[in-house]
Motif scaffolding. Structure first.
Motif, PDB file in Angstrom:
ATOM      1  N   ALA A  80      47.282  70.484 -10.734  1.00 37.10           N
ATOM      2  CA  ALA A  80      48.025  69.693  -9.751  1.00 37.10           C
ATOM      3  C   ALA A  80      47.059  69.104  -8.727  1.00 37.10           C
ATOM      4  CB  ALA A  80      49.065  70.566  -9.064  1.00 37.10           C
ATOM      5  N   GLY A  81      47.461  67.987  -8.160  1.00 39.17           N
ATOM      6  CA  GLY A  81      46.623  67.318  -7.174  1.00 39.17           C
ATOM      7  C   GLY A  81      47.013  65.865  -7.060  1.00 39.17           C
ATOM      8  N   GLU A  82      46.265  65.115  -6.263  1.00 36.54           N
ATOM      9  CA  GLU A  82      46.596  63.715  -6.017  1.00 36.54           C
ATOM     10  C   GLU A  82      46.483  62.871  -7.278  1.00 36.54           C
ATOM     11  OE1 GLU A  82      48.131  60.822  -3.608  1.00 36.54           O
ATOM     12  OE2 GLU A  82      47.836  62.943  -3.180  1.00 36.54           O
ATOM     13  N   VAL A  83      45.460  63.128  -8.097  1.00 39.40           N
ATOM     14  CA  VAL A  83      45.297  62.362  -9.342  1.00 39.40           C
ATOM     15  C   VAL A  83      46.490  62.582 -10.256  1.00 39.40           C
ATOM     16  CG1 VAL A  83      43.928  62.129 -11.450  1.00 39.40           C
ATOM     17  CG2 VAL A  83      42.780  62.331  -9.244  1.00 39.40           C
ATOM     18  N   GLU A 142      51.480  60.796 -12.794  1.00 35.45           N
ATOM     19  CA  GLU A 142      52.887  61.052 -13.132  1.00 35.45           C
ATOM     20  C   GLU A 142      53.788  59.919 -12.670  1.00 35.45           C
ATOM     21  OE1 GLU A 142      56.496  64.258 -12.203  1.00 35.45           O
ATOM     22  OE2 GLU A 142      54.438  64.698 -11.562  1.00 35.45           O
ATOM     23  N   THR A 153      40.997  57.717  -6.757  1.00 38.63           N
ATOM     24  CA  THR A 153      42.131  58.574  -7.118  1.00 38.63           C
ATOM     25  C   THR A 153      43.178  57.789  -7.898  1.00 38.63           C
ATOM     26  OG1 THR A 153      41.777  59.879  -5.121  1.00 38.63           O
ATOM     27  CG2 THR A 153      43.896  60.123  -6.221  1.00 38.63           C
ATOM     28  N   GLN A 154      43.476  56.589  -7.419  1.00 37.91           N
ATOM     29  CA  GLN A 154      44.450  55.747  -8.121  1.00 37.91           C
ATOM     30  C   GLN A 154      43.924  55.313  -9.482  1.00 37.91           C
ATOM     31  OE1 GLN A 154      43.546  55.482  -4.991  1.00 37.91           O
ATOM     32  NE2 GLN A 154      45.353  55.305  -3.669  1.00 37.91           N
ATOM     33  N   GLY A 165      44.247  58.127 -11.826  1.00 36.86           N
ATOM     34  CA  GLY A 165      45.651  58.260 -12.233  1.00 36.86           C
ATOM     35  C   GLY A 165      46.025  57.253 -13.301  1.00 36.86           C
ATOM     36  N   THR A 167      50.670  65.155 -17.360  1.00 38.86           N
ATOM     37  CA  THR A 167      49.631  64.574 -16.495  1.00 38.86           C
ATOM     38  C   THR A 167      48.847  65.669 -15.759  1.00 38.86           C
ATOM     39  OG1 THR A 167      51.332  64.223 -14.789  1.00 38.86           O
ATOM     40  CG2 THR A 167      50.782  62.350 -16.191  1.00 38.86           C
ATOM     41  N   ARG A 168      49.522  66.760 -15.396  1.00 38.70           N
ATOM     42  CA  ARG A 168      48.793  67.861 -14.745  1.00 38.70           C
ATOM     43  C   ARG A 168      47.790  68.498 -15.705  1.00 38.70           C
ATOM     44  NH1 ARG A 168      53.867  68.614 -12.275  1.00 38.70           N
ATOM     45  NH2 ARG A 168      54.518  70.136 -13.837  1.00 38.70           N
ATOM     46  N   ARG A 202      49.515  63.530  -9.440  1.00 39.34           N
ATOM     47  CA  ARG A 202      50.713  62.917  -8.862  1.00 39.34           C
ATOM     48  C   ARG A 202      50.726  61.414  -9.082  1.00 39.34           C
ATOM     49  NH1 ARG A 202      49.852  66.978  -4.981  1.00 39.34           N
ATOM     50  NH2 ARG A 202      48.563  65.636  -3.675  1.00 39.34           N
ATOM     51  N   ASN A 203      49.601  60.767  -8.901  1.00 36.44           N
ATOM     52  CA  ASN A 203      49.520  59.327  -9.158  1.00 36.44           C
ATOM     53  C   ASN A 203      49.805  59.015 -10.625  1.00 36.44           C
ATOM     54  OD1 ASN A 203      48.919  58.142  -6.644  1.00 36.44           O
ATOM     55  ND2 ASN A 203      46.797  58.796  -6.767  1.00 36.44           N
TER      56      ASN A 203
END
Length: 436
Positions: A122-125, A130, A43-44, A47, A115-116, A127-128
């Motif tokens: 939207a999601g964890e990816v 952004e 996930t990180q 991102g 980024t979305r 958010r990371n």
């Protein structure tokens, strides 16, 4: 080899080798950054990939600014106007700082939606990405100042200090990144902080270099306006390249996952060879620009011929390496025999284009140094819109597969080669004087 040939070779090497190290420093750091973040999780890493792809746009803008500044500064330097050459760097730095601040404002405002959109929602990816981008954007002014500094220093044929500045900043970032990500507990954001720190440091080092030159530091809008006009042509030219490479990936994807995977491996290797050939183009910019600035037209023409030959030799060498690499890099394709089969379709076009690509990159540098940017812009647009894009979509419609994709890329290189050789033979590019 004659004394003149030996002298020219040494001058080209003295500029090209440090330039190559500077060009390679950023992608090498990206590899380190990716390796560090990769241990945090997918996930990180996803991102970072999204945020990094957005920041690569700022890197592209900075590269455009550097190329335009090199040619203008080189002409001044060749005319014996070193102070005026450095002053070109002052104005480019004001332009870089302004552009960097605009990038910060835009990215801070658009980081979330952007980024979305790239993450597919939207999601964890997202958010990371952004969070990483909001921090990394703060490094844009330093990044832009660094590329402007590289531009004017290449113009005055000083490639050693940029080498030291860039290596020092990247070494600092490479040390900070794992420390901030893990012991400091910042995670992915630690990577962004390390990026910002390195970019700010390198920007300040180039600003310090300008101050030590003891030239006036106030902005001159007329000079900045001329640099913007030059940058406009380079941006249009760069946009044509982006359209070609994005279209190539889009069409390759339509032929299936195996074709896209094989295309990705081949195109990344192409970008690597382009990086090496670009160092020769940078040397050509500085030397040809200086010769024309000093009204040594015969020397500029001789340099153009010699650098073109050097580009051909480099292209032939890369062709041989790429041919040998098809077997050597077999493990890159994993256990999937279809990916390897697809790669073979692209590989022979890749090999065939290499000698032509070597000449094209060399002549790009010659004409950038000569300030013949409008011709380069027009030629690239014609080759892209009239050759590559129709060719690649025809390949899709006729289901030519990855062969068609790489045939279109080869056509793009061939059209540019023909146009550049025609321009070289005309001598209309060799306009003498400190400014063009």
């Amino acid at each position: 080899m004659t004394v003149d040939q030996t002298s020219t070779t040494r001058r080209v090497a003295a500029l090209a080798i440090p330039a190559l190290v500077v060009l390679a420093a950023e992608p090498l750091y990206v590899l380190v950054d990716t390796a560090v973040v990769g241990h945090l999780g997918r996930t990180q890493l996803a991102g970072l990939a999204i945020g990094g792809s957005v920041m690569s746009f700022a890197v592209w803008l900075g590269t455009v600014l550097a190329y335009g500044t090199t040619g203008r500064a080189a002409r001044r330097f060749g005319a014996g106007q070193r102070t005026e050459a450095v002053e070109e760097g002052v104005q480019a730095s004001w332009l870089a700082l302004s552009g960097g601040l605009v990038i910060v404002i835009v990215l801070e405002a658009a980081a979330g939606p952007l980024t979305r959109a790239l993450a597919g929602g939207a999601g964890e990816v997202a958010r990371n990405a952004e969070a990483w981008l909001r921090i990394a954007a703060l490094g844009a002014p330093g990044l832009m100042l660094g590329t402007a500094g590289n531009g004017w220093m290449r113009g005055v044929q000083d490639t050693r200090r940029p080498l030291y500045f860039v290596l020092a900043a990247n070494a600092l970032s490479a040390v900070l990144c794992p420390l901030l990500v893990y012991p400091a507990g910042l995670g992915l954001n630690g990577s962004a902080v390390a990026n910002v720190t390195a970019q700010t440091v390198v920007g300040l080092l180039f600003v310090r270099a300008l101050i030590t030159e003891r030239v006036p530091l106030r902005p001159h809008l007329a000079v900045i306006g001329r640099q913007l006009a030059l940058g406009r042509d380079l941006l249009l030219r760069g946009a044509a390249f982006q359209a070609c490479f994005l279209s190539a990936s889009a069409v390759a994807a339509r032929f299936g996952e195996a074709a896209l995977a094989a295309h990705q491996i081949a195109i990344q290797l192409f970008f690597f060879t382009a990086l090496a050939l670009d160092a020769l183009a940078i040397a050509a910019q500085a030397l040809v620009g200086a010769a024309l600035g000093g009204e040594r037209v015969a020397e500029a023409r001789d340099l153009a011929r010699r650098i073109t030959f050097a580009g051909l030799v480099a292209g032939l060498a890369f062709a041989a390496l790429v041919a040998a690499a098809l077997l050597a890099i077999r493990p890159w394709f994993g256990a999937d025999p279809e990916v390897y089969t697809q790669a073979r379709h692209a590989w022979w076009f890749f090999i065939a284009m290499m000698p032509a690509a070597g000449v094209v990159f060399a002549l790009d540098g010659v004409f950038l140094g000569a300030g013949d940017v409008r011709y380069l812009r027009n030629l690239t647009l014609i080759s892209a819109l009239g050759g590559f894009l129709p060719g690649i979509w025809l390949a899709y419609l006729l289901d030519f597969g990855l062969r068609g994709v790489w045939a279109a890329l080869t056509l793009f290189i061939a059209l540019r080669l023909a146009g550049l050789l025609r321009r070289l033979a005309s001598d209309s590019w060799a306009v003498a004087g400190a400014v063009r």
